[in-house]
Design a protein around this motif. Structure first.
Motif, PDB file in Angstrom:
ATOM      1  N   GLN A 128      -6.039   9.237  -0.946  1.00 48.65           N
ATOM      2  CA  GLN A 128      -6.376   7.905  -0.430  1.00 48.65           C
ATOM      3  C   GLN A 128      -5.377   7.457   0.623  1.00 48.65           C
ATOM      4  N   ASN A 129      -5.800   6.527   1.474  1.00 46.88           N
ATOM      5  CA  ASN A 129      -4.955   5.900   2.491  1.00 46.88           C
ATOM      6  C   ASN A 129      -4.282   6.882   3.442  1.00 46.88           C
ATOM      7  N   HIS A 130      -4.989   7.925   3.842  1.00 44.20           N
ATOM      8  CA  HIS A 130      -4.380   8.921   4.726  1.00 44.20           C
ATOM      9  C   HIS A 130      -4.068   8.391   6.120  1.00 44.20           C
ATOM     10  N   LEU A 131      -4.742   7.338   6.562  1.00 43.73           N
ATOM     11  CA  LEU A 131      -4.475   6.786   7.883  1.00 43.73           C
ATOM     12  C   LEU A 131      -3.452   5.658   7.841  1.00 43.73           C
ATOM     13  N   TYR A 132      -2.975   5.317   6.645  1.00 43.59           N
ATOM     14  CA  TYR A 132      -1.958   4.287   6.503  1.00 43.59           C
ATOM     15  C   TYR A 132      -0.605   4.873   6.881  1.00 43.59           C
ATOM     16  N   ARG A 191       0.840  -1.203   0.000  1.00 41.73           N
ATOM     17  CA  ARG A 191       0.000   0.000   0.000  1.00 41.73           C
ATOM     18  C   ARG A 191       0.869   1.244   0.000  1.00 41.73           C
ATOM     19  N   THR A 192       0.279   2.326  -0.439  1.00 39.19           N
ATOM     20  CA  THR A 192       0.968   3.609  -0.366  1.00 39.19           C
ATOM     21  C   THR A 192      -0.056   4.714  -0.179  1.00 39.19           C
ATOM     22  N   GLU A 193       0.294   5.686   0.624  1.00 38.02           N
ATOM     23  CA  GLU A 193      -0.583   6.834   0.821  1.00 38.02           C
ATOM     24  C   GLU A 193      -0.487   7.734  -0.397  1.00 38.02           C
ATOM     25  N   ARG A 194      -1.592   8.258  -0.821  1.00 35.75           N
ATOM     26  CA  ARG A 194      -1.636   9.211  -1.947  1.00 35.75           C
ATOM     27  C   ARG A 194      -2.321  10.483  -1.483  1.00 35.75           C
ATOM     28  N   ASN A 195      -2.373  11.449  -2.362  1.00 32.44           N
ATOM     29  CA  ASN A 195      -2.983  12.710  -1.985  1.00 32.44           C
ATOM     30  C   ASN A 195      -4.483  12.590  -1.717  1.00 32.44           C
ATOM     31  N   GLU A 215       2.908   5.738   6.661  1.00 37.13           N
ATOM     32  CA  GLU A 215       3.905   5.821   5.598  1.00 37.13           C
ATOM     33  C   GLU A 215       4.746   7.061   5.819  1.00 37.13           C
ATOM     34  N   GLN A 253       3.525  13.269  -4.422  1.00 41.73           N
ATOM     35  CA  GLN A 253       2.717  12.236  -3.799  1.00 41.73           C
ATOM     36  C   GLN A 253       3.451  11.314  -2.858  1.00 41.73           C
TER      37      GLN A 253
END
Length: 190
Positions: free
Chosen positions: A85-89, A79-83, A91, A136
């Motif tokens: 999506q996945n803000h709580l992941y 997984r990777t955080e993007r601008n 990274e 990103q």
């Protein structure tokens, strides 16, 4: 890899078919595997069990400055955080750079090459970064954590910003349904 590169025989006395033939080992990767190599170096994995180098060089295309958090509990390394999506992941964990920097949040000083510098097992590296990685996935490898200055190159690696480079590759050859240049854009019925 250590066996293929350094050993003449395995534990059962079988000959290594590549003994004395491998002089250097290099990687060439793009995107997520490059972030894996960031953690690989930082965690000291470039030192083999016998104290040699696993890799002599890393060619990292589009790898950004962060890792994949492979040494983090419940890590989801794909997984990777993007601008958007996945803000709580989790990274973007320090360190990001190949030279020593100080993180004002954790108050730690560290670099991606700290472990291998101690054991003299650092690979040489080239990092090429497109604008996508800057916006990103933290191209902090080239800037201090405050974002106030550019960092010098590490003695082991060189950083290149490629302003016209995209993150992925273009389809090659183009898909069959794509219109050729200069033709009207119409769906193809077969």
């Amino acid at each position: 890899m250590e066996f293929l590169r350094y050993e003449r025989r395995d534990d059962y006395n079988n000959a290594n078919p590549l003994a004395r033939h491998i002089k250097r080992v290099y990687t060439e990767i793009s995107s997520q595997p490059g972030r894996l190599l960031n953690d690989f170096r930082h965690l000291g994995f470039n030192e083999t069990e016998s104290g040699g180098k696993a890799f002599d060089g890393h060619m990292q295309w589009i790898a950004a400055g962060n890792g994949i958090n492979m040494n983090y509990r419940f890590s989801q390394s794909g997984r990777t955080e993007r601008n958007r999506q996945n803000h709580l992941y989790v990274e973007g964990r320090f360190p990001f750079a190949n030279v020593t920097t100080h993180d004002p949040i954790t108050r730690e000083s560290d670099s991606r090459y700290a472990s291998c510098e101690k054991t003299k097992t650092c690979p040489l590296g080239v990092r090429s970064t497109p604008p996508t990685s800057t916006g990103q996935v933290r191209v902090a490898a080239a800037h201090d954590p405050d974002g106030t200055r550019d960092l010098p190159d590490s003695k082991f690696t060189r950083n290149y910003f490629m302003s016209s480079m995209r993150h992925g590759t273009a389809a090659s050859p183009p898909p069959r349904h794509a219109p050729s240049r200069g033709s009207a854009s119409r769906p193809t019925i077969r």
